[in-house]
Design a protein around this motif. Structure first.
Motif, PDB file in Angstrom:
ATOM      1  N   GLN A 260     -19.253 -41.700 -62.616  1.00  0.00           N
ATOM      2  CA  GLN A 260     -18.142 -41.366 -63.504  1.00  0.00           C
ATOM      3  C   GLN A 260     -18.350 -40.014 -64.186  1.00  0.00           C
ATOM      4  N   TYR A 261     -19.597 -39.536 -64.218  1.00  0.00           N
ATOM      5  CA  TYR A 261     -19.916 -38.323 -64.962  1.00  0.00           C
ATOM      6  C   TYR A 261     -20.473 -37.213 -64.065  1.00  0.00           C
ATOM      7  N   GLU A 262     -20.147 -37.251 -62.763  1.00  0.00           N
ATOM      8  CA  GLU A 262     -20.679 -36.241 -61.840  1.00  0.00           C
ATOM      9  C   GLU A 262     -20.272 -34.832 -62.269  1.00  0.00           C
ATOM     10  N   LYS A 263     -18.986 -34.654 -62.636  1.00  0.00           N
ATOM     11  CA  LYS A 263     -18.524 -33.320 -63.046  1.00  0.00           C
ATOM     12  C   LYS A 263     -19.230 -32.876 -64.321  1.00  0.00           C
ATOM     13  N   ALA A 264     -19.340 -33.798 -65.283  1.00  0.00           N
ATOM     14  CA  ALA A 264     -20.007 -33.471 -66.549  1.00  0.00           C
ATOM     15  C   ALA A 264     -21.473 -33.147 -66.312  1.00  0.00           C
ATOM     16  N   LEU A 265     -22.101 -33.854 -65.369  1.00  0.00           N
ATOM     17  CA  LEU A 265     -23.508 -33.609 -65.047  1.00  0.00           C
ATOM     18  C   LEU A 265     -23.673 -32.226 -64.418  1.00  0.00           C
TER      19      LEU A 265
ATOM     20  N   TRP B 122     -27.763 -46.071 -65.227  1.00  0.00           N
ATOM     21  CA  TRP B 122     -27.224 -44.723 -65.041  1.00  0.00           C
ATOM     22  C   TRP B 122     -26.948 -44.458 -63.561  1.00  0.00           C
TER      23      TRP B 122
ATOM     24  N   LEU C 126     -26.733 -36.441 -70.565  1.00  0.00           N
ATOM     25  CA  LEU C 126     -26.127 -35.104 -70.479  1.00  0.00           C
ATOM     26  C   LEU C 126     -26.760 -34.151 -71.486  1.00  0.00           C
TER      27      LEU C 126
ATOM     28  N   LEU D  92     -21.471 -45.311 -72.979  1.00  0.00           N
ATOM     29  CA  LEU D  92     -21.118 -43.989 -73.483  1.00  0.00           C
ATOM     30  C   LEU D  92     -22.338 -43.302 -74.086  1.00  0.00           C
TER      31      LEU D  92
ATOM     32  N   ARG E 202     -23.399 -42.887 -63.502  1.00  0.00           N
ATOM     33  CA  ARG E 202     -23.528 -41.515 -63.002  1.00  0.00           C
ATOM     34  C   ARG E 202     -22.285 -41.045 -62.245  1.00  0.00           C
TER      35      ARG E 202
ATOM     36  N   ALA F 236     -24.569 -42.067 -71.272  1.00  0.00           N
ATOM     37  CA  ALA F 236     -24.051 -40.837 -70.656  1.00  0.00           C
ATOM     38  C   ALA F 236     -24.299 -39.638 -71.563  1.00  0.00           C
ATOM     39  N   GLU F 237     -24.002 -39.784 -72.851  1.00  0.00           N
ATOM     40  CA  GLU F 237     -24.178 -38.671 -73.793  1.00  0.00           C
ATOM     41  C   GLU F 237     -25.641 -38.242 -73.890  1.00  0.00           C
TER      42      GLU F 237
END
Length: 202
Positions: free
Chosen positions: A59-64, A52, A21, A14, A57, A17-18
């Motif tokens: 899991q966080y494609e939309k957030a990216l 990452w 981003l 986590l 990565r 990811a934070e």
């Protein structure tokens, strides 16, 4: 010195990811995020980058994507602000702003800040190339390990077969000498043993 740790906790993932981003949103690079997190978690930047790209990565494609849009919007807002108020560049050797080009009372940027900004723009491509090279190296190492594993597995199978053949020879010999006539069965034992020994020798 960075210590290798194989286990990544959910909190570490986590935080990774934070951090990535946040750096993307602020116009920084992923490599800088990996370096920052490496210092925090006592890992190498390469280990953070691999984690990452290989695991987090997706899991966080939309957030990216959203972070990239926010970065673009941030830079657009800066451009609008600069156009409306003018850009005042201050030389580091002339901090008072005398003999500089620009509109008075506009936001001031030093040459060092401008150079750092331009370098950051090109860093994302450099980050990608570095991570791509690291990924290729890891793939080659994985292929070499798999090849070595297959060779060792074949050798283990051969050794197991040889061991089983040897046990069978010894068992037959024991039975012949305990239960049968040694002289009558000696010839048959030698013939069978020779076959099995030839197999082992191969």
């Amino acid at each position: 010195m960075k210590v290798r740790q194989d286990a990544w906790s959910e909190e570490n993932d986590l935080l990774l990811a934070e951090t990535v981003l946040r750096h993307v949103r602020e116009g920084s690079t992923q490599l800088k995020a990996f370096e920052e997190l490496g210092d925090t978690l006592n890992r190498t930047a390469a280990a953070c980058g691999f984690r990452w790209n290989a695991v987090i990565r997706q899991q966080y494609e939309k957030a990216l994507g959203l972070a990239r849009k926010q970065r673009k919007q941030h830079f657009r807002n800066l451009e609008k602000k600069e156009k409306s108020s003018g850009l005042h560049i201050v030389s580091e050797n002339n901090p008072s702003g005398e003999n500089t080009v620009g509109i008075p009372d506009s936001p001031a940027l030093t040459m060092r800040e401008i150079i750092a900004f331009l370098q950051n723009i090109n860093m994302s491509e450099a980050d990608y190339e570095i991570l791509q090279r690291e990924l290729e190296t890891i793939k080659r190492e994985k292929a070499a390990i798999e090849t070595k594993y297959e060779e060792l597995e074949k050798r283990a199978i051969t050794m197991q077969q040889d061991y089983e053949d040897l046990v069978r020879i010894m068992d037959r010999a024991r039975k012949m000498f305990v239960f049968g006539d040694e002289a009558a069965q000696k010839h048959a034992l030698q013939a069978e043993d020779n076959k099995d020994l030839e197999k082992i020798a191969e």
